[in-house]
Design an enzyme around this catalytic site. Sequence first.
Site, short mmCIF file in Angstrom:
data_model
loop_
_atom_site.label_atom_id
_atom_site.label_comp_id
_atom_site.label_asym_id
_atom_site.label_seq_id
_atom_site.Cartn_x
_atom_site.Cartn_y
_atom_site.Cartn_z
N TYR A 148 17.28 -8.79 -32.00
CA TYR A 148 17.98 -9.63 -33.31
C TYR A 148 18.58 -8.36 -33.55
CZ TYR A 148 16.40 -6.62 -37.80
OH TYR A 148 16.33 -6.65 -39.19
N LYS A 152 22.29 -7.99 -35.99
CA LYS A 152 22.46 -7.81 -37.08
C LYS A 152 23.88 -7.09 -36.83
CE LYS A 152 18.76 -8.50 -40.10
NZ LYS A 152 19.45 -9.36 -41.42
#
Length: 236
Positions: A148, A152
């Site tokens: 994640y 990002k």
Amino acid sequence: MPAALVTGGSRGLGKEIALALIEEGYAVFVNYLSAGQKTSEHWRSAGGFAHLIRADVGDPLQVQMMAEHIEKAAGRLDVVVNNAGITKDALLLKQTEEEWDSIIRTNLKGCFNVIQSMAPLMIKSGGGHIVNISSRSGLRGNSGQAAYSASKAALLGLSRTAAVELAIHNIRVNCVLPGFMMTDMAMTADKAMAGAMRKSILKRLSEPSEVAAMIMSIIRTQNITGQAFSLDSRML
Ligand code: NAP
């Protein structure tokens, strides 16, 4: 009527952004992946122009079909909010290849697919604004969020490059890093929520509607591009 696309608009932050755009007078295309009947009913009763489109942002073909659909229905596209995102938290040493691939596919490749397919219609419309939803986790890292965080962080680079390349077409591209919001994504992360509360100087979490309001003011501002906005009460 100006038109906007919000990916992952069926719930959570995306839903609030879509509602704020409708309020502002946009025809809003609300993308989703697996939301059901309840979502359709919600949007039918939302008032204004809301048009649901099912597409997996990770699949370039489905995203291209979504662009063709928007062009047919609205003839233009002024705003894109790349909001669709997933996480499958696991410690780095335990993260499976399947988990890694699906997170990168949705959060990063999905955003690339959407920019690549939607930008031509935005160019035809005279330009506009793309907002990509990143995360503090992409800047600071977070235990259990290797994939994640990586997705990002990469989004920040993608956004800046898109801002440079698309400026000539009058398309602005900015990133937003929302604070911790109690959406479905966050519900499963008790520890992360407690940590976010502890680190907040204001001792509070963020509301999706507050993030949506800030995104609206970024969209209204004509002279900002290539930036990353942290909408948080935790120090970076
Ligand atoms: P959420 O409540 O879990 O909603 C996720 C949305 O993404 C849903 O609408 C879902 O559609 C959609 N989606 C997932 N995979 C998709 C795919 N492959 N194609 C199209 N749509 C897809 O999440 P959220 O908390 O609102 O998060 C929204 C964004 O904010 C994400 O990018 C997230 O990383 C970011 N963010 C969240 C927080 C937080 O604290 N919650 C903090 C920082 C950043 P369905 O309903 O159809 O499944």
